[in-house]
Design a protein around this motif. Structure first.
Motif, short mmCIF file in Angstrom:
data_model
loop_
_atom_site.label_atom_id
_atom_site.label_comp_id
_atom_site.label_asym_id
_atom_site.label_seq_id
_atom_site.Cartn_x
_atom_site.Cartn_y
_atom_site.Cartn_z
N GLN A 1 0.61 -6.91 1.60
CA GLN A 1 -0.27 -8.06 1.38
C GLN A 1 0.56 -9.11 0.67
O GLN A 1 1.06 -8.89 -0.44
CB GLN A 1 -1.49 -7.69 0.54
N ASN B 1 0.85 -1.19 0.00
CA ASN B 1 0.00 0.00 0.00
C ASN B 1 0.89 1.24 0.00
O ASN B 1 1.57 1.53 0.99
CB ASN B 1 -0.90 0.00 1.24
N GLU C 1 -2.35 -12.95 3.32
CA GLU C 1 -2.02 -12.34 4.61
C GLU C 1 -1.71 -10.86 4.44
O GLU C 1 -1.13 -10.44 3.44
CB GLU C 1 -0.82 -13.05 5.25
N ARG C 2 -2.07 -10.08 5.46
CA ARG C 2 -1.78 -8.65 5.47
C ARG C 2 -0.96 -8.31 6.71
O ARG C 2 -1.24 -8.78 7.80
CB ARG C 2 -3.08 -7.84 5.46
N ASP D 1 -3.78 1.08 7.04
CA ASP D 1 -3.17 0.24 6.00
C ASP D 1 -2.02 0.94 5.28
O ASP D 1 -1.48 0.38 4.32
CB ASP D 1 -4.22 -0.17 4.97
N ALA E 1 1.16 -1.05 4.38
CA ALA E 1 0.92 -2.45 4.69
C ALA E 1 1.35 -3.36 3.54
O ALA E 1 1.26 -2.99 2.37
CB ALA E 1 -0.55 -2.67 5.01
N ARG F 1 0.37 -5.12 8.77
CA ARG F 1 0.32 -3.69 9.04
C ARG F 1 1.43 -3.31 10.02
O ARG F 1 1.82 -4.12 10.86
CB ARG F 1 -1.04 -3.29 9.62
#
Length: 245
Positions: free
Chosen positions: A142, A129, A146-147, A137, A140, A149
């Motif tokens: 991805q 991001n 899975e993410r 976010d 963050a 932060r």
């Protein structure tokens, strides 16, 4: 020559032979260790390498964050240890492919367009991001489903990757962090753990996710390995479903 003199001479000869054998053994082990290091980094003696520098996104003028400068110094020391040469270029002045010489690319895709190109070409399973607007976010990662932060100063993540197209091509090393201090953490992790990484991955591509813990207190030194995300990083993310009318 009496017995005492003969014993002294034989002792000196034996000492000299032992010292020579010890020196030869140490030299052999040092050279073998150096060859492994050169192979892992793709840096044979007198070879050329490329350091791609990002810009500090917090400034309007072209500048490099001080933690990224520290990261570049760590990488410069690694390159010199291998007996190789380096060329440093900014992220917007690199107009060439990869594989002809080892490349070290520092900084996330928001501050380094070269990183953005590498991730799009070789890591389709990762999305970062890069929206500059504040929010949970922002920055963050991805990776697959899975993410990750960040909590600035407490919990931050950085991707460390060694990527190669195989054959005789030279690798690309990526240091993609959520903040500048995490880039330095990744370069320091690589400097300290390259032998272990070489034993595990050989000269193959890999992508690992690292967590930098409490950087406001410990700086770039407290780093934890979260996961080997090579497979997820190289598997394209599913395309988002179109919005329903």
């Amino acid at each position: 020559m009496n017995d005492d003199v003969r014993n002294i001479v034989l002792g000196l000869v034996a000492t000299g032979i032992s010292a020579s054998l010890g020196w030869l053994a140490r030299t052999y082990l040092w050279r073998r260790k150096l060859r492994r290091k050169q192979a892992f980094f793709g840096l044979p003696e007198n070879s050329e390498s490329l350091l791609v520098v990002n810009r500090d996104p917090a400034t309007a003028e072209p500048a490099v964050h001080r933690f990224d400068v520290f990261a570049l110094l760590e990488l410069s020391a690694l390159i010199k240890d291998c007996g190789a040469n380096l060329q440093m270029v900014t992220q917007d002045a690199t107009h060439q492919g990869f594989g002809e010489r080892t490349e070290f690319c520092v900084g996330g895709p928001a501050s380094n367009r070269r990183m953005l190109a590498h991730m799009a070409a070789m890591l389709p399973g990762i999305r970062v991001n890069i929206d500059p607007e504040p929010g949970p976010d922002r920055g963050a990662f991805q990776i697959g489903g899975e993410r990750y932060r960040m909590e600035p100063g407490f919990t931050e993540y950085v991707l460390l990757a060694r990527l190669s197209t195989g054959g005789q091509t030279r690798p690309v090393f990526l240091f993609c962090g959520q903040r500048a201090i995490t880039n330095q953490a990744a370069t320091r992790y690589l400097a300290r753990n390259h032998e272990r990484l070489h034993r595990k991955h050989g000269n193959n591509s890999f992508v690992i996710l690292l967590k930098v813990v409490n950087s406001q207190a410990y700086g770039p030194d407290l780093v934890e390995l979260v996961a080997d995300v090579t497979r997820a990083a190289q598997t394209p993310l599913p395309k988002p479903e179109p919005a329903q009318p």
